[in-house]
Scaffold this motif. Sequence first.
Motif, PDB file in Angstrom:
ATOM      1  N   PHE A 250      -3.420 -73.671  24.829  1.00  0.00           N
ATOM      2  CA  PHE A 250      -1.970 -73.547  24.844  1.00  0.00           C
ATOM      3  C   PHE A 250      -1.494 -72.388  25.706  1.00  0.00           C
ATOM      4  O   PHE A 250      -2.001 -71.269  25.588  1.00  0.00           O
ATOM      5  CB  PHE A 250      -1.442 -73.353  23.417  1.00  0.00           C
ATOM      6  N   LYS A 251      -0.492 -72.669  26.526  1.00  0.00           N
ATOM      7  CA  LYS A 251       0.194 -71.584  27.233  1.00  0.00           C
ATOM      8  C   LYS A 251       0.958 -70.753  26.213  1.00  0.00           C
ATOM      9  O   LYS A 251       1.427 -71.286  25.193  1.00  0.00           O
ATOM     10  CB  LYS A 251       1.162 -72.162  28.276  1.00  0.00           C
ATOM     11  N   THR A 255      -0.544 -63.582  26.426  1.00  0.00           N
ATOM     12  CA  THR A 255      -1.659 -63.343  27.317  1.00  0.00           C
ATOM     13  C   THR A 255      -1.650 -64.399  28.415  1.00  0.00           C
ATOM     14  O   THR A 255      -1.219 -65.534  28.166  1.00  0.00           O
ATOM     15  CB  THR A 255      -3.004 -63.394  26.550  1.00  0.00           C
ATOM     16  N   PRO A 256      -2.104 -64.055  29.629  1.00  0.00           N
ATOM     17  CA  PRO A 256      -2.193 -65.076  30.685  1.00  0.00           C
ATOM     18  C   PRO A 256      -3.271 -66.120  30.398  1.00  0.00           C
ATOM     19  O   PRO A 256      -3.290 -67.182  31.016  1.00  0.00           O
ATOM     20  CB  PRO A 256      -2.524 -64.259  31.941  1.00  0.00           C
ATOM     21  N   VAL A 257      -4.136 -65.821  29.441  1.00  0.00           N
ATOM     22  CA  VAL A 257      -5.207 -66.746  29.071  1.00  0.00           C
ATOM     23  C   VAL A 257      -4.671 -67.769  28.069  1.00  0.00           C
ATOM     24  O   VAL A 257      -3.991 -67.406  27.105  1.00  0.00           O
ATOM     25  CB  VAL A 257      -6.401 -65.980  28.451  1.00  0.00           C
ATOM     26  N   ARG A 258      -4.948 -69.029  28.285  1.00  0.00           N
ATOM     27  CA  ARG A 258      -4.543 -70.064  27.334  1.00  0.00           C
ATOM     28  C   ARG A 258      -5.440 -70.000  26.092  1.00  0.00           C
ATOM     29  O   ARG A 258      -6.641 -69.733  26.197  1.00  0.00           O
ATOM     30  CB  ARG A 258      -4.634 -71.447  27.972  1.00  0.00           C
TER      31      ARG A 258
END
Length: 403
Positions: A250-251, A255-258
């Motif tokens: 999930f976006k 955090t830029p990490v899904r």
Amino acid sequence: MRRLARVALLCLGCGVCSLLYGLSQLALSLEQEPGGGGRERQARDPAALGVRRQAGSAGRGEAGARRYDYMKTHPSEKMHLAVVACGERLEETVTMLRSAIIFSIRPLHFHIFAEDQLHERFKDILDEFPYEGKVNYTLYPITFPTESAAEWKKLFKPCASQRLFLPLILKNVDSLLYVDTDILFLRPVDDIWSFLGKFNSTQIAAMAPEHEEPRIGWYNRFARHPYYGVTGINSGVMLMNMTRIRRKYFKNDMTPVRLQWGEILMPLLKKYKLNITWGDQDLLNIMFFHNPESLYVFPCQWNYRPDHCIYGSNCKAAEEEGIFILHGNRGVYHDDKQPTFRAVYEAIKNYSFGDDLVHSLLQPLELELQKTMHTYCGRVYKVFIKQLTKSIKDLYARRSKGR
């Protein structure tokens, strides 16, 4: 010499072909042995928690021994419905389950998450349901992650946030319909279940909008956090492809990490807990704000609430086709503020399985609804019985055809 070499190569080739043929026959025979395939074992896993029983089979319940088929293997066999019941919600939950049973066509499996003190009472009631073979159920304890259980328990209402953890608990269930205890089905569960087949490749869940009319919307006027669409979504009726939910990254705005479902819940709560009012529903709104492509939105008659009529009728789909699923939030089944909602609840609660639906349910209900015409919802009381009338007619037509 060359002739001998050719003969040797020919013999070697024949030997290799014979070996390959023998191996293929061996593999085929192993696949055809009952229970011999690894694929079959993966498709059939026991329930993760709880006590599995068949409604209408008092004394014949099995504690985790029975196995049920993974929905992808046998998509037409069972519909899975989940509910979370705490406190004084036993009667309301049973009435909801009764409404699901009355009109549904395919077999149902109820996943009931309840406080421990309610389990025996649920068993006593459900084991008396006269639909052996059509209805099965599993009772589960209320379960939250150990390290944050206290925080989740006190979010919004007791046990309400349990629904967020269903994809992580029911690991062997492919698809699931979650409903609040104050839901009443006025048409077969099969019909909302069919929305799963309408999901595109990115959609993982389906819900209805929180409001149809932005001027009376809550999220667009008061929310202090992101929310889906124009007026937000209501999570009281939530259809889920849980296999997709478990797989998705999930976006998010943390955090830029899904993050996967199990990774995103606690960080979301920590970031927004001072800004949310409606608990887990707000967290779902935040998640689908950042991942709008993942949500299928179904029309308002699949989650019809008092807000759709107390300020004047604003669910056009219900006006045209009737109410499909009634949602009596704000306790309207148990007070006199919205007598139309209470009348439907009382009619289904008091209906005895096997009685004539027209004379024992529909006609008495219409008489009660006519007494509510002094209220805004009562002025459109016919939307409360339009689909119900059709569902009863369709049910009797199926029975007549089956004789």
